[in-house]
Design a protein around this motif. Structure first.
Motif, mmCIF file in Angstrom:
data_model
loop_
_atom_site.group_PDB
_atom_site.id
_atom_site.type_symbol
_atom_site.label_atom_id
_atom_site.label_comp_id
_atom_site.label_asym_id
_atom_site.label_seq_id
_atom_site.Cartn_x
_atom_site.Cartn_y
_atom_site.Cartn_z
ATOM 1 N N PHE A 19 -21.442 45.923 -25.090
ATOM 2 C CA PHE A 19 -22.904 45.939 -25.191
ATOM 3 C C PHE A 19 -23.407 47.376 -25.345
ATOM 4 O O PHE A 19 -24.284 47.652 -26.170
ATOM 5 C CB PHE A 19 -23.540 45.297 -23.955
ATOM 6 N N ARG A 22 -22.729 48.579 -28.842
ATOM 7 C CA ARG A 22 -23.622 47.958 -29.822
ATOM 8 C C ARG A 22 -25.063 48.454 -29.641
ATOM 9 O O ARG A 22 -25.802 48.580 -30.613
ATOM 10 C CB ARG A 22 -23.570 46.435 -29.670
ATOM 11 N N ARG A 26 -27.956 49.748 -32.281
ATOM 12 C CA ARG A 26 -29.273 49.110 -32.353
ATOM 13 C C ARG A 26 -30.387 50.139 -32.167
ATOM 14 O O ARG A 26 -31.405 50.095 -32.853
ATOM 15 C CB ARG A 26 -29.388 48.045 -31.254
ATOM 16 N N ARG A 50 -39.191 44.783 -34.111
ATOM 17 C CA ARG A 50 -39.510 43.948 -32.945
ATOM 18 C C ARG A 50 -38.318 43.084 -32.557
ATOM 19 O O ARG A 50 -38.054 42.859 -31.372
ATOM 20 C CB ARG A 50 -40.734 43.070 -33.239
ATOM 21 N N ARG A 51 -37.599 42.612 -33.567
ATOM 22 C CA ARG A 51 -36.439 41.760 -33.278
ATOM 23 C C ARG A 51 -35.374 42.546 -32.493
ATOM 24 O O ARG A 51 -34.813 42.046 -31.523
ATOM 25 C CB ARG A 51 -35.843 41.222 -34.585
ATOM 26 N N HIS A 54 -36.558 43.095 -29.040
ATOM 27 C CA HIS A 54 -36.457 41.836 -28.291
ATOM 28 C C HIS A 54 -35.028 41.593 -27.804
ATOM 29 O O HIS A 54 -34.811 41.185 -26.656
ATOM 30 C CB HIS A 54 -36.915 40.688 -29.186
ATOM 31 N N GLU A 55 -34.057 41.849 -28.667
ATOM 32 C CA GLU A 55 -32.653 41.664 -28.265
ATOM 33 C C GLU A 55 -32.298 42.580 -27.099
ATOM 34 O O GLU A 55 -31.642 42.162 -26.142
ATOM 35 C CB GLU A 55 -31.722 41.954 -29.445
ATOM 36 N N ALA A 57 -34.423 43.895 -24.991
ATOM 37 C CA ALA A 57 -35.198 43.480 -23.814
ATOM 38 C C ALA A 57 -34.509 42.328 -23.092
ATOM 39 O O ALA A 57 -34.462 42.272 -21.864
ATOM 40 C CB ALA A 57 -36.616 43.091 -24.228
ATOM 41 N N GLY A 58 -33.976 41.403 -23.866
ATOM 42 C CA GLY A 58 -33.338 40.245 -23.257
ATOM 43 C C GLY A 58 -31.941 40.529 -22.743
ATOM 44 O O GLY A 58 -31.512 39.981 -21.717
ATOM 45 N N GLY A 59 -31.229 41.389 -23.449
ATOM 46 C CA GLY A 59 -29.824 41.580 -23.118
ATOM 47 C C GLY A 59 -29.549 42.683 -22.109
ATOM 48 O O GLY A 59 -28.652 42.552 -21.265
ATOM 49 N N GLY A 61 -30.912 43.967 -19.409
ATOM 50 C CA GLY A 61 -30.931 43.666 -17.977
ATOM 51 C C GLY A 61 -29.755 42.798 -17.568
ATOM 52 O O GLY A 61 -29.172 42.974 -16.488
ATOM 53 N N SER A 62 -29.388 41.859 -18.429
ATOM 54 C CA SER A 62 -28.268 40.961 -18.121
ATOM 55 C C SER A 62 -26.935 41.703 -18.127
ATOM 56 O O SER A 62 -25.966 41.252 -17.522
ATOM 57 C CB SER A 62 -28.224 39.813 -19.138
ATOM 58 N N PHE A 63 -26.885 42.829 -18.841
ATOM 59 C CA PHE A 63 -25.655 43.616 -18.897
ATOM 60 C C PHE A 63 -25.714 44.822 -17.962
ATOM 61 O O PHE A 63 -24.916 45.751 -18.092
ATOM 62 C CB PHE A 63 -25.379 44.079 -20.329
ATOM 63 N N GLU A 76 -41.352 46.161 -27.545
ATOM 64 C CA GLU A 76 -41.575 44.880 -28.226
ATOM 65 C C GLU A 76 -43.063 44.503 -28.161
ATOM 66 O O GLU A 76 -43.638 44.054 -29.161
ATOM 67 C CB GLU A 76 -40.723 43.773 -27.583
ATOM 68 N N ASP B 17 -23.496 39.323 -28.153
ATOM 69 C CA ASP B 17 -23.210 39.779 -26.788
ATOM 70 C C ASP B 17 -23.608 38.704 -25.779
ATOM 71 O O ASP B 17 -22.899 38.438 -24.809
ATOM 72 C CB ASP B 17 -23.969 41.070 -26.473
ATOM 73 N N MET B 18 -24.779 38.101 -26.026
ATOM 74 C CA MET B 18 -25.265 37.077 -25.108
ATOM 75 C C MET B 18 -24.371 35.832 -25.163
ATOM 76 O O MET B 18 -24.072 35.231 -24.129
ATOM 77 C CB MET B 18 -26.711 36.732 -25.481
ATOM 78 N N MET B 60 -36.188 32.859 -29.379
ATOM 79 C CA MET B 60 -36.519 33.736 -30.513
ATOM 80 C C MET B 60 -35.266 34.035 -31.319
ATOM 81 O O MET B 60 -34.443 34.863 -30.955
ATOM 82 C CB MET B 60 -37.143 35.029 -30.008
ATOM 83 N N ALA B 89 -36.344 35.451 -23.346
ATOM 84 C CA ALA B 89 -37.146 36.560 -22.826
ATOM 85 C C ALA B 89 -38.637 36.307 -23.023
ATOM 86 O O ALA B 89 -39.458 37.045 -22.493
ATOM 87 C CB ALA B 89 -36.747 37.861 -23.528
ATOM 88 N N LYS B 110 -34.659 35.652 -19.517
ATOM 89 C CA LYS B 110 -33.834 36.840 -19.736
ATOM 90 C C LYS B 110 -34.665 38.053 -19.330
ATOM 91 O O LYS B 110 -35.864 38.083 -19.625
ATOM 92 C CB LYS B 110 -33.462 36.981 -21.212
ATOM 93 N N PRO B 111 -34.094 39.077 -18.722
ATOM 94 C CA PRO B 111 -32.678 39.142 -18.342
ATOM 95 C C PRO B 111 -32.393 38.265 -17.117
ATOM 96 O O PRO B 111 -33.290 37.953 -16.343
ATOM 97 C CB PRO B 111 -32.490 40.620 -18.011
ATOM 98 N N PHE B 112 -31.125 37.925 -16.966
ATOM 99 C CA PHE B 112 -30.687 37.114 -15.844
ATOM 100 C C PHE B 112 -29.401 37.709 -15.296
ATOM 101 O O PHE B 112 -28.720 38.484 -15.984
ATOM 102 C CB PHE B 112 -30.448 35.661 -16.290
#
Lengths: 108, 138
Positions: A19, A22, A26, A50-51, A54-55, A57-59, A61-63, A76, B17-18, B60, B89, B110-112
């Protein structure tokens, strides 16, 4: 002998390493898109930026990189305002700089 | 792990990755079989070919987003009864209002924490089964 927990931890570490690798690409791509937005790029460029935000933003924290995730979520949101016809370029630049400042350093 | 989990999960997310993270944690922590798809069209085809116990769906995505995927699942008798959990998210108030009309088991933001993901899914999965049992009991 490697236990299940150790195996999982090693696999998670490997995913986190990938991650981070990558993310560097990004964020570099985001930087190019933000420069084009500052120069007056079209809506497709804003959507592409934005895409990526968004990726991240979502990823992130999880990583294990919550600060990067929060900065990416803020970017975003600013890009969404630009897409809707509002926002301003300086806010986009500032939000991107916050993302870049929180980019995780590759291990080793 | 106290909650039972679906044995076969189809996870749809455009982020590789997810996909790797979710597949790893569900398989290693809970022994769940996880199939993955990178886009909505692929997911619709896979769900119709071999319906999973649960579809875990990003919202999304480029092309067809998760909301449209859910609507198309509901419109197809082969996939209409597949339980769906959204993993996204996009969890603002307007987003949650939209999801509330989609008949999903739940929404995971997300995040989780990947280590807590099986437990979170289990709570939603078992909550739904408890409600169904209560309905059958009258």
């Amino acid at each position: 002998m490697e236990t299940g927990t150790e195996r999982l931890r090693a696999a998670l570490d490997e995913l986190r390493r990938r991650f981070v690798e990558r993310s560097a690409g990004r964020i570099a791509e985001l930087g190019e898109l933000v420069a084009r937005i500052a120069a007056g790029a079209d809506g497709e460029t804003v959507r592409a930026a934005r895409r990526i935000a968004h990726e991240l933003a979502g990823g992130a924290g999880s990583f294990g990189h919550p600060e990067l995730g929060r900065a990416a979520a803020a970017l975003e949101a600013v890009l969404r305002e630009v897409e809707a016809g509002g926002g301003d370029v300086e806010a986009v630049r500032n939000a991107f700089e916050a993302v870049r400042a929180r980019a995780p350093a590759p291990a080793g | 792990m106290s909650a039972t989990l679906p044995a076969d999960v189809l996870f749809v997310d455009d982020d590789p990755d997810m996909r790797a993270l979710v597949a790893l944690t569900l398989a290693e922590l809970a022994g769940v079989r996880v199939r993955t798809c990178a886009c909505g069209a692929e997911a619709l085809a896979e769900a119709a070919r071999d319906p999973p116990d649960l579809l875990l769906l990003d919202v999304m995505m480029p092309g067809m987003d998760g909301v449209e995927v859910r609507r198309r699942l509901l419109a197809d008798p082969r996939t209409a009864r597949i339980p769906v959990i959204l993993l996204t998210a996009r969890v603002g108030p307007a987003d949650l209002d939209l999801y509330a009309g989609l008949g999903v088991l739940g929404v995971i933001a997300k995040p989780f924490d990947p280590l807590e993901l099986p437990e979170t899914i289990g709570r939603m999965w078992n909550g739904d089964r408890d409600r169904a049992a209560a309905c059958r009991a009258g």
